[in-house]
Each structure stands twice: as structure tokens, then as C-alpha cells.
Design an enzyme around this catalytic site. Structure first.
Site, PDB file in Angstrom:
ATOM      1  N   HIS A   1      -2.124  50.815 -58.747  1.00 32.76           N
ATOM      2  CA  HIS A   1      -1.142  51.476 -57.860  1.00 32.76           C
ATOM      3  C   HIS A   1       0.611  51.177 -58.258  1.00 32.76           C
ATOM      4  CE1 HIS A   1      -4.333  51.016 -54.779  1.00 32.76           C
ATOM      5  NE2 HIS A   1      -3.938  52.623 -54.647  1.00 32.76           N
TER       6      HIS A   1
ATOM      7  N   SER B   1      -3.629  56.644 -51.154  1.00 30.14           N
ATOM      8  CA  SER B   1      -2.996  55.519 -51.366  1.00 30.14           C
ATOM      9  C   SER B   1      -1.478  55.781 -51.849  1.00 30.14           C
ATOM     10  CB  SER B   1      -3.728  54.564 -52.080  1.00 30.14           C
ATOM     11  OG  SER B   1      -3.954  54.990 -53.318  1.00 30.14           O
TER      12      SER B   1
ATOM     13  N   ASP C   1      -1.704  45.169 -59.047  1.00 26.65           N
ATOM     14  CA  ASP C   1      -2.998  45.254 -59.308  1.00 26.65           C
ATOM     15  C   ASP C   1      -3.496  46.317 -60.390  1.00 26.65           C
ATOM     16  OD1 ASP C   1      -2.293  48.046 -58.532  1.00 26.65           O
ATOM     17  OD2 ASP C   1      -2.867  47.728 -56.285  1.00 26.65           O
TER      18      ASP C   1
END
Length: 353
Positions: free
Chosen positions: A250, A82, A247
């Protein structure tokens, strides 16, 4: 853990990866279980919070204003998890791939075609699939590939020897095909806000051990590495609210810009675009030639540090050049790729991190 002991652990992991071992652990099993519980609390926010597992699509051509004088655009490919995909931001221009493509175009004064095959949730064993996509028949070989991976290997307890084996194989296949390779090593999971002490220390230790082993594996296959550490600098520890995304797991747009700013000089150096004087070790920045395991351990402890192969043999094994390059500002691209979908966020199948 000292750099010397970290170097010994990293060398054992890398040797196990090369010769088929798989039983070397990062930290005790009970401690790892506690760390995983804390980290997964952070990961849960990815699915219940703002990001929803969605990432912008940034593929396309950057630097359209540069006159390439008949030369084809440079080709940059992102692989990994990610972090490489850019999860946590909402605009394509804020992803690390777009930032690196824009910065590379500015340095080379030449357009850059960006392709991103990174998959949120990926572990190092997914690199086999990703490299196959990159090297598919009929596809031009990238000039440079940037790999960012490792966090999910730690949180899901992939044996580090297996993790390094897959990364080394990916670097070897890409280098054999003719691509330059830059690896952003495992980030520091101890910077994730929900992880509390003493688990924060354990998460940091596990991350750094894997990062050092990744460095040995990648450099021995002809790649270069940049330590992501706490995602490239004390800014994350000092300003977590600014540099982490909604979040809290990240990076934010500012965080990805910080990462791209540190990785870009190594990408440019790999392509021969950096000034020659910058390629010599600078003793004032504590740069120099070291056994690869020691260089890997030092890099893991200092975010933003580059390691690249030097002398192939020596009394203590292969040697490497350790560089502490000056970071260069990477601005958000003024325009996005000419793909209307690039402004939209699209789901990437299999998102689990």
C-alpha cells in the site's frame, strides 16, 4: 502493447461488460497464475507486517474555518478498496479521503463533509453494496463520489468484463441520483516491489488493460476518470522506499498525497470549481478530443491523465476529452475532524488485501 491494440482490447472488454459477455481474459492463464503468486507475497506482508489490515477512520467535516455564507457543506464520499480507504498509513489526516476533503474545502472555500464506505479487500462486485450504503433512504446524495478500485479484481482473476460491468453500474446509479463521479482506475501492479521481471511486465499489462476498460465503462455512464497507473507518476518507480508504506504494497503517506494531488483537480472540475480556461484542451500538453477507447488507452499508459465524456456520437463511437491536468499540492489537513475516534485506527471488517 501499443495504445491502439490496448484500445481494441479495452473496447472488447467494455462491450462484453455492456452486453453480458464474460470470457475475455487479460493475459494468459498460466502467466496470470505466476503474477498472482508474486503479488500475494506482497499482500501477505499486509497481515504479517506493520499495517495488520487496520485503517484510520477519517470521516468528518473539513475546512471548518471557511465561511460558507449559509450554504451547506459540500459532501464527498469515497468508495472502493484499500487504496480508497487509506490502508497503509496510521493517521486519518494522511488518507486520500482526508487529503481530498481538505483540498476541496480550500478550493471551494467551503466546508466539506467526508464519508468513506470503501472496504479493504473489496473487488468491483462490492460496489453494489457500497452504492446502496451511499444512497440509503434518508441520506443526502453526495455532491461528488471518488471510486478507487481494480487491483483485487486482477489479483483474484475476476473476469474483466464482470469487473467493468459492476463499475459501470455503480457510476450509473450514482450519476442518476445526482452525484458527480470520479474514478481512479486500476493501479499498476507492476510497481509492487516483490513482483520481479518478467512478471512485473505482465502485471503492468493486465493492470493497464483493466484501467483502459474501466475508463470506457465509467465515461460512457457520465463519470470522469483519472489514471492511477503506478499510483500517479514516476515517483513510485523512482522512489519506492519513500512512496510505499511499511508493507511494500500500500502507499505511504507521501504516496497517498501524490495520488490526491493528481485527483483533486478532476474532483474540482466535476463540481465546476476549476477555472473555465483550464477546461479547454491545451495542445501544448497534448490534450484533445479522441474516440473514448483511444483516450482510455492513452490515459492507462500515462498516470494522472483525466478522461471525461465529450461528444456522444462520432464515426468511431463516443468521443472523450483527454486532459493532462497540472497537479496541485495537497497538504495534510492542519486539524482532524471533530470526532475523537478519527485519530485512532480501527479495523474494517473483511480486510483481505
Amino acid at each position: 502493447m501499443t495504445n491502439m491494440s490496448r484500445a481494441r482490447v479495452a473496447r472488447r472488454i467494455a462491450a462484453g461488460a455492456a452486453y453480458g459477455g464474460g470470457g475475455i481474459g487479460l493475459v494468459g492463464a498460466a502467466a496470470v497464475g505466476l503474477v498472482l503468486a508474486e503479488v500475494r507475497m506482497a499482500q501477505a506482508a499486509v497481515h504479517n507486517g506493520h499495517s495488520g489490515g487496520r485503517v484510520p477512520t477519517a470521516d468528518g467535516r473539513y475546512g471548518l474555518g471557511y465561511d460558507a455564507a449559509g450554504e451547506p457543506p459540500l459532501r464527498l464520499t469515497m468508495l472502493g478498496d484499500s487504496t480508497a480507504a487509506g490502508q497503509g498509513v496510521h493517521r486519518a489526516a494522511q488518507t486520500p479521503g482526508a487529503l481530498l476533503a481538505s483540498g476541496l474545502a480550500a478550493v471551494a472555500e467551503r466546508p466539506v463533509d467526508l464519508t468513506n464506505v470503501a472496504l479493504p479487500g473489496a473487488q468491483s462486485d462490492d460496489l453494489d453494496r457500497q452504492v446502496a450504503l451511499v444512497l440509503a433512504a434518508g441520506s443526502p446524495v453526495p455532491d461528488v463520489c471518488v471510486i478507487m478500485i481494480g487491483a483485487n479484481d486482477v489479483t483474484r482473476r475476476m473476469p474483466p468484463t464482470r469487473s467493468v460491468r459492476h463499475l459501470s453500474a455503480a457510476v450509473r446509479r450514482l450519476r442518476t441520483a445526482g452525484a458527480e463521479v470520479v474514478v481512479g482506475t486500476c493501479p499498476d501492479l507492476g510497481t509492487i516491489e516483490p513482483v520481479r521481471q518478467p512478471l512485473r511486465w505482465l502485471a503492468r499489462r493486465a493492470s493497464r488493460q483493466l484501467a483502459a476498460a474501466q475508463t470506457i465503462g465509467a465515461v460512457e455512464q457520465g463519470g470522469r476518470t483519472v489514471s492511477l497507473g503506478d499510483l500517479l507518476g514516476p515517483e513510485f518507480a523512482a522512489n519506492p522506499r519513500e512512496l510505499f508504506g511499511p508493507d511494500n504494497y500500500h502507499p505511504s503517506a507521501e504516496g497517498y498525497a501524490t495520488a490526491a494531488m493528481a485527483v483533486l483537480p478532476t474532483v474540482c472540475a466535476a463540481l465546476g470549481l476549476w477555472p473555465a480556461e483550464e477546461e479547454r484542451p491545451d495542445v501544448t500538453r497534448r490534450e484533445g478530443f479522441l474516440p473514448v477507447a483511444r483516450a482510455a488507452a492513452e490515459a492507462a499508459a500515462e498516470p494522472g491523465t483525466e478522461v471525461t465524456a465529450a461528444m456522444p456520437t462520432g464515426p468511431r463511437g463516443p468521443w472523450a476529452l483527454l486532459k493532462r491536468r497540472r497537479r496541485h499540492q495537497v497538504d495534510e489537513p492542519p486539524t482532524l475532524p471533530p470526532d475523537p475516534a478519527s485519530e485512532e485506527t480501527t479495523s474494517r471488517a473483511g480486510s483481505t488485501d
